[in-house]
Scaffold this motif. Structure first.
Motif, PDB file in Angstrom:
ATOM      1  N   SER A   1       0.793  -1.230   0.000  1.00 59.34           N
ATOM      2  CA  SER A   1       0.000   0.000   0.000  1.00 59.34           C
ATOM      3  C   SER A   1       0.825   1.280   0.000  1.00 59.34           C
ATOM      4  CB  SER A   1      -0.940   0.014   1.212  1.00 59.34           C
ATOM      5  OG  SER A   1      -0.198   0.036   2.420  1.00 59.34           O
ATOM      6  N   SER A   2       2.150   1.169   0.101  1.00 58.68           N
ATOM      7  CA  SER A   2       3.005   2.365   0.170  1.00 58.68           C
ATOM      8  C   SER A   2       3.455   2.856  -1.198  1.00 58.68           C
ATOM      9  CB  SER A   2       4.239   2.081   1.024  1.00 58.68           C
ATOM     10  OG  SER A   2       5.106   1.189   0.341  1.00 58.68           O
ATOM     11  N   TYR A   3       3.005   2.205  -2.300  1.00 59.72           N
ATOM     12  CA  TYR A   3       3.419   2.485  -3.672  1.00 59.72           C
ATOM     13  C   TYR A   3       4.802   1.928  -3.985  1.00 59.72           C
ATOM     14  CZ  TYR A   3      -0.340   5.866  -3.034  1.00 59.72           C
ATOM     15  OH  TYR A   3      -1.529   6.444  -2.711  1.00 59.72           O
ATOM     16  N   ARG A   4       5.518   1.488  -2.970  1.00 57.52           N
ATOM     17  CA  ARG A   4       6.835   0.899  -3.183  1.00 57.52           C
ATOM     18  C   ARG A   4       6.704  -0.612  -3.383  1.00 57.52           C
ATOM     19  NH1 ARG A   4       7.322   4.309   1.408  1.00 57.52           N
ATOM     20  NH2 ARG A   4       8.751   6.077   1.105  1.00 57.52           N
ATOM     21  N   ILE A   5       7.606  -1.173  -4.218  1.00 54.62           N
ATOM     22  CA  ILE A   5       7.779  -2.622  -4.254  1.00 54.62           C
ATOM     23  C   ILE A   5       8.760  -2.938  -3.120  1.00 54.62           C
ATOM     24  CG2 ILE A   5       8.523  -4.598  -5.606  1.00 54.62           C
ATOM     25  CD1 ILE A   5       6.087  -3.305  -6.787  1.00 54.62           C
ATOM     26  N   PRO A   6       8.321  -3.564  -2.055  1.00 55.94           N
ATOM     27  CA  PRO A   6       9.128  -3.624  -0.828  1.00 55.94           C
ATOM     28  C   PRO A   6      10.461  -4.341  -0.968  1.00 55.94           C
ATOM     29  CG  PRO A   6       7.189  -5.040  -0.667  1.00 55.94           C
ATOM     30  CD  PRO A   6       7.018  -4.216  -1.884  1.00 55.94           C
ATOM     31  N   PHE A   7      10.584  -5.231  -1.954  1.00 53.38           N
ATOM     32  CA  PHE A   7      11.828  -5.996  -2.078  1.00 53.38           C
ATOM     33  C   PHE A   7      12.770  -5.396  -3.121  1.00 53.38           C
ATOM     34  CE2 PHE A   7       8.172  -7.803  -4.221  1.00 53.38           C
ATOM     35  CZ  PHE A   7       8.563  -7.769  -5.546  1.00 53.38           C
ATOM     36  N   LEU A   8      12.362  -4.268  -3.729  1.00 50.50           N
ATOM     37  CA  LEU A   8      13.225  -3.546  -4.666  1.00 50.50           C
ATOM     38  C   LEU A   8      13.343  -2.095  -4.199  1.00 50.50           C
ATOM     39  CD1 LEU A   8      11.905  -4.834  -8.114  1.00 50.50           C
ATOM     40  CD2 LEU A   8      13.974  -5.549  -6.925  1.00 50.50           C
ATOM     41  N   LYS A   9      14.542  -1.567  -4.176  1.00 46.31           N
ATOM     42  CA  LYS A   9      14.762  -0.256  -3.599  1.00 46.31           C
ATOM     43  C   LYS A   9      14.284   0.895  -4.479  1.00 46.31           C
ATOM     44  CE  LYS A   9      18.810  -1.799  -0.963  1.00 46.31           C
ATOM     45  NZ  LYS A   9      20.279  -1.621  -0.747  1.00 46.31           N
ATOM     46  N   ASN A  10      14.042   0.634  -5.741  1.00 48.48           N
ATOM     47  CA  ASN A  10      13.766   1.748  -6.654  1.00 48.48           C
ATOM     48  C   ASN A  10      12.647   1.431  -7.645  1.00 48.48           C
ATOM     49  OD1 ASN A  10      15.266  -0.181  -8.057  1.00 48.48           O
ATOM     50  ND2 ASN A  10      16.200   1.347  -9.395  1.00 48.48           N
ATOM     51  N   MET A  11      11.671   0.614  -7.229  1.00 51.47           N
ATOM     52  CA  MET A  11      10.532   0.326  -8.112  1.00 51.47           C
ATOM     53  C   MET A  11       9.235   0.633  -7.371  1.00 51.47           C
ATOM     54  SD  MET A  11       9.588  -2.982 -10.430  1.00 51.47           S
ATOM     55  CE  MET A  11       8.028  -2.994 -11.343  1.00 51.47           C
TER      56      MET A  11
ATOM     57  N   VAL B   1       9.519  11.455  -4.247  1.00 50.51           N
ATOM     58  CA  VAL B   1      10.159  12.683  -3.757  1.00 50.51           C
ATOM     59  C   VAL B   1      10.849  12.433  -2.416  1.00 50.51           C
ATOM     60  CG1 VAL B   1       9.668  14.981  -2.819  1.00 50.51           C
ATOM     61  CG2 VAL B   1       8.682  14.290  -5.009  1.00 50.51           C
ATOM     62  N   GLU B   2      10.147  11.731  -1.537  1.00 52.66           N
ATOM     63  CA  GLU B   2      10.730  11.424  -0.223  1.00 52.66           C
ATOM     64  C   GLU B   2      11.970  10.546  -0.360  1.00 52.66           C
ATOM     65  OE1 GLU B   2       9.494   8.858   3.775  1.00 52.66           O
ATOM     66  OE2 GLU B   2       7.928   9.657   2.474  1.00 52.66           O
ATOM     67  N   ASP B   3      11.897   9.517  -1.202  1.00 57.63           N
ATOM     68  CA  ASP B   3      13.009   8.568  -1.323  1.00 57.63           C
ATOM     69  C   ASP B   3      14.213   9.166  -2.032  1.00 57.63           C
ATOM     70  OD1 ASP B   3      11.359   6.774  -0.084  1.00 57.63           O
ATOM     71  OD2 ASP B   3      10.958   5.553  -1.865  1.00 57.63           O
TER      72      ASP B   3
END
Length: 554
Positions: free
Chosen positions: A502-512, A538-540
Motif C-alpha cells: 500500500s506504500s506504492y513501493r515494491i518492498p523488495f526492490l529499492k527503486n521500483m 520525492v521522499e526517497d
C-alpha cells in the motif's frame, strides 16, 4: 526508437502513467513512457462512436480532472484541457412523475477555476428536498455546512496524500474526533444502505445516495464503504460540488498531459510493450521490451499496471513471499462492472417530471428508478449477479452534448447510459454476447417509463459495452470492473490493494514503484494514485516538493 537509458522508466501509459511522467520530468529526471497500445491514456480515452461525428467516452466519463493538482501544476488548460460547469449536478426521476434536481452549491469560473458559494442554488436544492421531506432539507443544510467548513478540505488532503501508517489518523479519520463539524465514527463501519437510512428519512434521497455510491466507486449498497466513499458520494448526491464536463471528451485529458510532458522534453513510445523488469542486486536496473531490446533505468522504474501484472508478469512470483502472492490473488475484483455506452439521438428525452420542474433532464448525472430502498438494499445486487440484469432498473443518463457541442452533429445528441452488471466470471461468453444484444432494448424500454419519446425511432445508433468488452480492452480491469480492485473498506486507504503493497513501493526492490488505480486513492481519472506515488518518490530521492512551491499543504 527509444534511447538506451533514462533516469526514470514508466511501464504503461494510462492516465496515471502520464500524470507521474509529467511530475518526474518536471523534477529533472529524463523520463520515458512505454505503452503497448497505439495511444496513451488507458481509461482516459474516447472514440467516434456509435457513428462518425459522435464522440463517446469509452471508459472514464465523470472525470473532474480540473480538481487534480496536475491541472494547475502543468497549466493543462493552456494545453487544451477545458471544462464546462453546468449549474446543476445530480438528479433523479421516479416512475410516478416526481423528481429531484440538485443545484451546485459551488459555482466554478471556467477560466480561473475559482469556486464561489451560491446561496441561490443552495436555496433551490433545499426547496427541492423540502417538497418530500423538510427533515431531509434541514439535514442537507447541516451536512453542507460541515462539508464547507471541514469535510471538503479534509477530503482533498486525504485523496492527494499517501496513506498514513496504521495507528496514525488520516485527514478523514481526524474528523471523527471533531465534536462540532465531525463525522460520526460509526460511518467507518456502516454499509452504504445503512448510511442512507441513517441520514435520510425520504426514500427519494435514500435511493439516490445508494445508487450514486455505485457510479462513483462501483460499490453496492450492501458494502461497507468507509469514510472516503461516504464523503465523496455525499458531496455529489446533494450537489455540494459542481458538475464538470470536459470539452471534447475524456481523451482531451490525455492529449493535454502528453503535450505538457513532451514540452518538458519527456519521451513516450506507443505500441511498445514491456516484457520484463530487469532486476540486479535488489534494484530495478531497467526493462526488457517485447522485441528483445533492453533499456536502462538509471534511477527508478514505475509501473502503471495493476498489481497482478506488475508482480506476476513483470517481475515474477519468486520475488514475493507466498503470503503476499496469496493476498494478491485474493484481491476482490467483483465490483464496478457496468453496461455502459452511448445512444445517438435525434432529440433529447422529454421527461414526464418536467411538469413538476422544467429543469429536469439538464443534469450531467440523472438517475431513473423507483423509490424502493428495500429493493436497492437487498435484491438489486442479487438480481444482477444471478440473472445478469436487475428486475428494477436504476439507469444513469448523462447528456453531455447539451453543453459540449463537439460531441454530436448539429441538431443531434449523444447520451451516456449506465446500469450495473455482474462480474465477468458469473456468465459464459455466449451469455455475455446475448446480454450485449439485449441490453440496448431493455434500457430503452426502461427509459420510456420516464420519457415516452425515447422510442426506437428516436435512436440513430447505439454502442453499449459489457464487462466482457471492458476486460478484453483493459487487462487490469479484471472481471470487467473499472475500479481495478473493489473499493470496499477493506481494500481502501492503507489496505489498498493489500497492506503489504500500500506504500506504492515494491518492498523488495529499492527503486521500483506502482502508481496505478490498484493503489490508494482508487479507480477514477482525478484520483490520486500517481500523484501520491510521486510524493513517495520525492521522499526517497530527495526531490523538490512541487506542492510546497505551489503553496499547497498537499
Amino acid at each position: 526508437m527509444p534511447d538506451t537509458s533514462y533516469d526514470a522508466i514508466i511501464v504503461g501509459g494510462g492516465h496515471h502513467g502520464t500524470i507521474i511522467a509529467c511530475y518526474l520530468q518536471h523534477a529533472g529526471l529524463k523520463t520515458v513512457i512505454f505503452e503497448r497500445q497505439h495511444e496513451l491514456g488507458g481509461g482516459a480515452c474516447g472514440e467516434e462512436l456509435p457513428l462518425p461525428g459522435f464522440i463517446q467516452n469509452t471508459c472514464a466519463h465523470f472525470t473532474r480532472f480540473w480538481t487534480h493538482p496536475a491541472y494547475t501544476d502543468f497549466n493543462l488548460r493552456e494545453y487544451g484541457l477545458k471544462y464546462i460547469f453546468p449549474d446543476q449536478n445530480e438528479g433523479m426521476v421516479y416512475p410516478d412523475g416526481t423528481c429531484f434536481v440538485g443545484y451546485s452549491a459551488f459555482r466554478v469560473d471556467p477560466l480561473t477555476g475559482k469556486e464561489q458559494y451560491s446561496e441561490e442554488n443552495v436555496k433551490k436544492t433545499y426547496n427541492e428536498i423540502a417538497r418530500f421531506s423538510k427533515t431531509d432539507a434541514e439535514t442537507y443544510l447541516d451536512l453542507l455546512g460541515k462539508y464547507q467548513r471541514k469535510w471538503r478540505a479534509a477530503f482533498r488532503e486525504y485523496r492527494y496524500s499517501p496513506p498514513t501508517p496504521w495507528g496514525v489518523k488520516n485527514a478523514l479519520e481526524r474528523l471523527c474526533d471533531d465534536p462540532v463539524d465531525g463525522i460520526d465514527p460509526v460511518y467507518q463501519f456502516m454499509t452504504g444502505s445503512q448510511i442512507a437510512m441513517d441520514l435520510f428519512e425520504s426514500p427519494e434521497l435514500q435511493c439516490l445516495f445508494m445508487r450514486a455510491i455505485e457510479t462513483s466507486t462501483g460499490c453496492f449498497p450492501g458494502d461497507v464503504v468507509g469514510l472516503y466513499v461516504f464523503v465523496h458520494v455525499i458531496g455529489l448526491t446533494l450537489s455540494f460540488e459542481s458538475a464538470s464536463i470536459v470539452y471534447g471528451g475524456t481523451h482531451t485529458i490525455t492529449h493535454a498531459l502528453q503535450r505538457a510532458f513532451s514540452a518538458m522534453g519527456g519521451e513516450f513510445c506507443v505500441e511498445t510493450e514491456v516484457d520484463k523488469v530487469i532486476v540486479e542486486n535488489g534494484m530495478a536496473k531497467g526493462v526488457k521490451l517485447s522485441n528483445g531490446i533492453e533499456v536502462e533505468a538509471k534511477q527508478l522504474v514505475i509501473s502503471d499496471l495493476g498489481v497482478p501484472q506488475t508482480i506476476f508478469r513483470l517481475l515474477g512470483e519468486n520475488y514475493v513471499t507466498p503470503k503476499v502472492a496469496r493476498r494478491i490473488r485474493n484481491i476482490r475484483y467483483d465490483r464496478a462492472q457496468i453496461y455502459w455506452g452511448n445512444m445517438a439521438m435525434h432529440e433529447l428525452p422529454k421527461y414526464k417530471a418536467a411538469s413538476l420542474n422544467s429543469d429536469i433532464g439538464l443534469q450531467p448525472r440523472l438517475y431513473m428508478g423507483e423509490k424502493d430502498p428495500e429493493y436497492l438494499s437487498w435484491r438489486y445486487q442479487a438480481d444482477i449477479f444471478t440473472k445478469g440484469f436487475p428486475e428494477k432498473w436504476y439507469i444513469l443518463a448523462a447528456p453531455d452534448s447539451i453543453w459540449d457541442k463537439t460531441r454530436a452533429p448539429e441538431g443531434k445528441h449523444t447520451i451516456l447510459l449506465e446500469e450495473f452488471a455482474p462480474p465477468l466470471h458469473l456468465f459464459t461468453e455466449r451469455q455475455w454476447l446475448k446480454m450485449k444484444k439485449d441490453v440496448e432494448d431493455l434500457m430503452l424500454k426502461q427509459w420510456q417509463i420516464y420519457a415516452p419519446n425515447m422510442t426506437r425511432d428516436n435512436v440513430i445508433e447505439a454502442f453499449i459495452t459489457t464487462p466482457y468488452d471492458t476486460n478484453m480492452r483493459h487487462p487490469d480491469m479484471i472481471e470487467g470492473g473499472w475500479v481495478e480492485g473493489a473499493m470496499i473498506a477493506s481494500q481502501n486507504d492503507r489496505f489498498r490493494p493489500i497492506p503489504d503493497l500500500s506504500s506504492y513501493r515494491i518492498p523488495f526492490l529499492k527503486n521500483m514503484y506502482i502508481c496505478s488505480s490498484n493503489m490508494h486513492s482508487g479507480g477514477g481519472i482525478a484520483r490520486g494514485s500517481s500523484y501520491n506515488c510521486f510524493k513517495v518518490v520525492v521522499e526517497d530521492f530527495k526531490l523538490d516538493k512541487i506542492w510546497e512551491k505551489k503553496g499547497r499543504a498537499w
